[in-house]
Scaffold this motif. Sequence first.
Motif, PDB file in Angstrom:
ATOM      1  N   ALA A 286       3.645 -20.578 -12.448  1.00  0.00           N
ATOM      2  CA  ALA A 286       2.860 -19.607 -13.213  1.00  0.00           C
ATOM      3  C   ALA A 286       3.340 -18.187 -12.922  1.00  0.00           C
ATOM      4  O   ALA A 286       3.428 -17.346 -13.829  1.00  0.00           O
ATOM      5  CB  ALA A 286       1.378 -19.741 -12.884  1.00  0.00           C
ATOM      6  N   VAL A 287       3.648 -17.900 -11.659  1.00  0.00           N
ATOM      7  CA  VAL A 287       4.165 -16.580 -11.293  1.00  0.00           C
ATOM      8  C   VAL A 287       5.469 -16.304 -12.038  1.00  0.00           C
ATOM      9  O   VAL A 287       5.657 -15.233 -12.642  1.00  0.00           O
ATOM     10  CB  VAL A 287       4.393 -16.490  -9.764  1.00  0.00           C
ATOM     11  CG1 VAL A 287       5.216 -15.244  -9.422  1.00  0.00           C
ATOM     12  CG2 VAL A 287       3.052 -16.448  -9.032  1.00  0.00           C
ATOM     13  N   PHE A 288       6.394 -17.273 -12.020  1.00  0.00           N
ATOM     14  CA  PHE A 288       7.668 -17.102 -12.731  1.00  0.00           C
ATOM     15  C   PHE A 288       7.437 -16.912 -14.233  1.00  0.00           C
ATOM     16  O   PHE A 288       8.069 -16.071 -14.881  1.00  0.00           O
ATOM     17  CB  PHE A 288       8.566 -18.317 -12.499  1.00  0.00           C
ATOM     18  CG  PHE A 288       9.218 -18.347 -11.142  1.00  0.00           C
ATOM     19  CD1 PHE A 288      10.074 -17.334 -10.740  1.00  0.00           C
ATOM     20  CD2 PHE A 288       8.962 -19.395 -10.263  1.00  0.00           C
ATOM     21  CE1 PHE A 288      10.685 -17.362  -9.480  1.00  0.00           C
ATOM     22  CE2 PHE A 288       9.565 -19.435  -9.008  1.00  0.00           C
ATOM     23  CZ  PHE A 288      10.427 -18.415  -8.614  1.00  0.00           C
ATOM     24  N   ALA A 289       6.514 -17.724 -14.797  1.00  0.00           N
ATOM     25  CA  ALA A 289       6.280 -17.681 -16.250  1.00  0.00           C
ATOM     26  C   ALA A 289       5.657 -16.360 -16.682  1.00  0.00           C
ATOM     27  O   ALA A 289       6.021 -15.796 -17.725  1.00  0.00           O
ATOM     28  CB  ALA A 289       5.382 -18.849 -16.666  1.00  0.00           C
ATOM     29  N   VAL A 290       4.702 -15.850 -15.895  1.00  0.00           N
ATOM     30  CA  VAL A 290       4.050 -14.583 -16.240  1.00  0.00           C
ATOM     31  C   VAL A 290       5.072 -13.447 -16.182  1.00  0.00           C
ATOM     32  O   VAL A 290       5.143 -12.599 -17.085  1.00  0.00           O
ATOM     33  CB  VAL A 290       2.856 -14.312 -15.298  1.00  0.00           C
ATOM     34  CG1 VAL A 290       2.368 -12.870 -15.457  1.00  0.00           C
ATOM     35  CG2 VAL A 290       1.716 -15.280 -15.593  1.00  0.00           C
ATOM     36  N   ALA A 291       5.878 -13.431 -15.111  1.00  0.00           N
ATOM     37  CA  ALA A 291       6.891 -12.383 -14.997  1.00  0.00           C
ATOM     38  C   ALA A 291       7.921 -12.491 -16.127  1.00  0.00           C
ATOM     39  O   ALA A 291       8.350 -11.471 -16.686  1.00  0.00           O
ATOM     40  CB  ALA A 291       7.580 -12.481 -13.639  1.00  0.00           C
ATOM     41  N   ALA A 292       8.304 -13.716 -16.474  1.00  0.00           N
ATOM     42  CA  ALA A 292       9.269 -13.919 -17.564  1.00  0.00           C
ATOM     43  C   ALA A 292       8.694 -13.465 -18.893  1.00  0.00           C
ATOM     44  O   ALA A 292       9.390 -12.900 -19.736  1.00  0.00           O
ATOM     45  CB  ALA A 292       9.671 -15.394 -17.633  1.00  0.00           C
ATOM     46  N   ALA A 293       7.387 -13.702 -19.110  1.00  0.00           N
ATOM     47  CA  ALA A 293       6.732 -13.289 -20.347  1.00  0.00           C
ATOM     48  C   ALA A 293       6.759 -11.773 -20.473  1.00  0.00           C
ATOM     49  O   ALA A 293       6.955 -11.220 -21.558  1.00  0.00           O
ATOM     50  CB  ALA A 293       5.300 -13.805 -20.390  1.00  0.00           C
ATOM     51  N   ARG A 294       6.578 -11.092 -19.364  1.00  0.00           N
ATOM     52  CA  ARG A 294       6.614  -9.621 -19.381  1.00  0.00           C
ATOM     53  C   ARG A 294       8.021  -9.131 -19.745  1.00  0.00           C
ATOM     54  O   ARG A 294       8.187  -8.222 -20.566  1.00  0.00           O
ATOM     55  CB  ARG A 294       6.211  -9.081 -18.020  1.00  0.00           C
ATOM     56  CG  ARG A 294       6.138  -7.563 -17.917  1.00  0.00           C
ATOM     57  CD  ARG A 294       5.591  -7.183 -16.539  1.00  0.00           C
ATOM     58  NE  ARG A 294       5.411  -5.747 -16.441  1.00  0.00           N
ATOM     59  CZ  ARG A 294       6.346  -4.904 -16.009  1.00  0.00           C
ATOM     60  NH1 ARG A 294       7.553  -5.361 -15.672  1.00  0.00           N
ATOM     61  NH2 ARG A 294       6.103  -3.607 -15.905  1.00  0.00           N
ATOM     62  N   GLN A 295       9.040  -9.748 -19.138  1.00  0.00           N
ATOM     63  CA  GLN A 295      10.417  -9.334 -19.408  1.00  0.00           C
ATOM     64  C   GLN A 295      10.830  -9.675 -20.841  1.00  0.00           C
ATOM     65  O   GLN A 295      11.451  -8.868 -21.538  1.00  0.00           O
ATOM     66  CB  GLN A 295      11.357 -10.009 -18.422  1.00  0.00           C
ATOM     67  CG  GLN A 295      11.157  -9.526 -16.987  1.00  0.00           C
ATOM     68  CD  GLN A 295      11.965 -10.317 -15.986  1.00  0.00           C
ATOM     69  OE1 GLN A 295      12.561 -11.328 -16.324  1.00  0.00           O
ATOM     70  NE2 GLN A 295      11.972  -9.859 -14.751  1.00  0.00           N
ATOM     71  N   ALA A 296      10.462 -10.883 -21.298  1.00  0.00           N
ATOM     72  CA  ALA A 296      10.817 -11.306 -22.658  1.00  0.00           C
ATOM     73  C   ALA A 296      10.141 -10.445 -23.705  1.00  0.00           C
ATOM     74  O   ALA A 296      10.735 -10.079 -24.715  1.00  0.00           O
ATOM     75  CB  ALA A 296      10.462 -12.776 -22.861  1.00  0.00           C
ATOM     76  N   GLY A 297       8.871 -10.088 -23.445  1.00  0.00           N
ATOM     77  CA  GLY A 297       8.144  -9.242 -24.373  1.00  0.00           C
ATOM     78  C   GLY A 297       8.784  -7.887 -24.528  1.00  0.00           C
ATOM     79  O   GLY A 297       8.826  -7.297 -25.601  1.00  0.00           O
ATOM     80  N   GLY A 298       9.341  -7.381 -23.423  1.00  0.00           N
ATOM     81  CA  GLY A 298       9.988  -6.082 -23.464  1.00  0.00           C
ATOM     82  C   GLY A 298      11.290  -6.090 -24.238  1.00  0.00           C
ATOM     83  O   GLY A 298      11.755  -5.055 -24.709  1.00  0.00           O
ATOM     84  N   ARG A 299      11.915  -7.287 -24.385  1.00  0.00           N
ATOM     85  CA  ARG A 299      13.187  -7.374 -25.103  1.00  0.00           C
ATOM     86  C   ARG A 299      13.021  -7.621 -26.597  1.00  0.00           C
ATOM     87  O   ARG A 299      13.962  -7.560 -27.353  1.00  0.00           O
ATOM     88  CB  ARG A 299      14.044  -8.496 -24.502  1.00  0.00           C
ATOM     89  CG  ARG A 299      14.524  -8.209 -23.086  1.00  0.00           C
ATOM     90  CD  ARG A 299      15.656  -9.155 -22.716  1.00  0.00           C
ATOM     91  NE  ARG A 299      15.201 -10.543 -22.689  1.00  0.00           N
ATOM     92  CZ  ARG A 299      14.767 -11.159 -21.621  1.00  0.00           C
ATOM     93  NH1 ARG A 299      14.688 -10.512 -20.465  1.00  0.00           N
ATOM     94  NH2 ARG A 299      14.397 -12.444 -21.651  1.00  0.00           N
ATOM     95  N   ARG A 300      11.781  -7.976 -27.016  1.00  0.00           N
ATOM     96  CA  ARG A 300      11.572  -8.311 -28.418  1.00  0.00           C
ATOM     97  C   ARG A 300      11.581  -7.071 -29.296  1.00  0.00           C
ATOM     98  O   ARG A 300      11.222  -6.010 -28.909  1.00  0.00           O
ATOM     99  CB  ARG A 300      10.244  -9.061 -28.582  1.00  0.00           C
ATOM    100  CG  ARG A 300      10.333 -10.509 -28.089  1.00  0.00           C
ATOM    101  CD  ARG A 300       8.969 -11.167 -28.109  1.00  0.00           C
ATOM    102  NE  ARG A 300       9.067 -12.550 -27.635  1.00  0.00           N
ATOM    103  CZ  ARG A 300       8.033 -13.270 -27.242  1.00  0.00           C
ATOM    104  NH1 ARG A 300       6.825 -12.759 -27.265  1.00  0.00           N
ATOM    105  NH2 ARG A 300       8.184 -14.520 -26.858  1.00  0.00           N
TER     106      ARG A 300
END
Length: 327
Positions: free
Chosen positions: A313-327
């Motif tokens: 969950a920690v990895f997924a939440v952090a990844a969601a933040r990074q992915a959202g910033g690239r969209r």
Amino acid sequence: MSDVNSTPPDALVLVQGDEELLAARAIQAAVDSARDGDPTADVREYEAGALSAGEVAEMLSPSLFGGRRVLVVRSGQDARKDLITALVAYAKNPDPEVSLIVSHLGGAKGKALADGLRAAGATVVPAAKLKGDRERIAFVRDEFRRHGGRCDEAAASALLASVGNDLREIAAACSQLLADTDGRVTEAVVARYYKGRAEVSGFTVADAAMIGDVPGALEALRWALHVGVDPVPIADAIADGVRTVARVASAGRGNPYQLASSLGMPAWKIQRAQERSRGWTPEGLVDAMQAAAACNAAVKGGGEDRGYALEQAVFAVAAARQAGGRR
């Protein structure tokens, strides 16, 4: 049969303030008081924003079958004008067989309801957010006294350093210490119990994950699990962290104190969520909420490795933040 000499419950109770734990306790105490006189009392609870004046009139009208009735109206600041008018009119001549309990965050929104109940003679129970360490220390010491324990100021201060400022976590920590000790809690006991590590909690993990600090979140998570923190509140804290940032982000960058009433949360929590929201997009928050939900299902559904589910969950939440910033 109840004691005829017992004090009757209050007919009108106004619980006013934005501290969720204190408000919840005050409401429960008022309900319990009504039930002390009549264990069969009819208790009904409503959210003010979803309650109509007609429903209130039906609930408050005299009953053919007698017996005490308890009407709990939560989030009174969200009441519409017709509901405020109905409740204030009733409060001026309340039925002695009815207990009306209204919670209100305080502030300007829905102020007419709080003022009207107060003017009608309602018993007002303050439930405002605690301000500063002195009030929180007093709360910790009172928690121990309520349950027959003892805690000096130094121990209370050490406990706050260990669990943070969230009142529910503080209360849970007090309860745990009382259960695991003889009730006499000193600074040394707190230090030994928390092994000298401050702020080991689910909220520490969630805060780090929400700002993309994966190493910090994993370090806090592994330490929390090592010292025996239950995985369930950690999963809850991650989900709450994501939901809170999503709600606050959707409300815009307003003043936290002005947003407190509309969002139904204390200003300090809004301010912290505004800080955490930097770098997030709506799409990223949707992904993070899905990850938090999957984590909750795994942790609460008896998954084979709950610690692994939390790490993912920690990895997924952090990844969601990074992915959202690239969209």
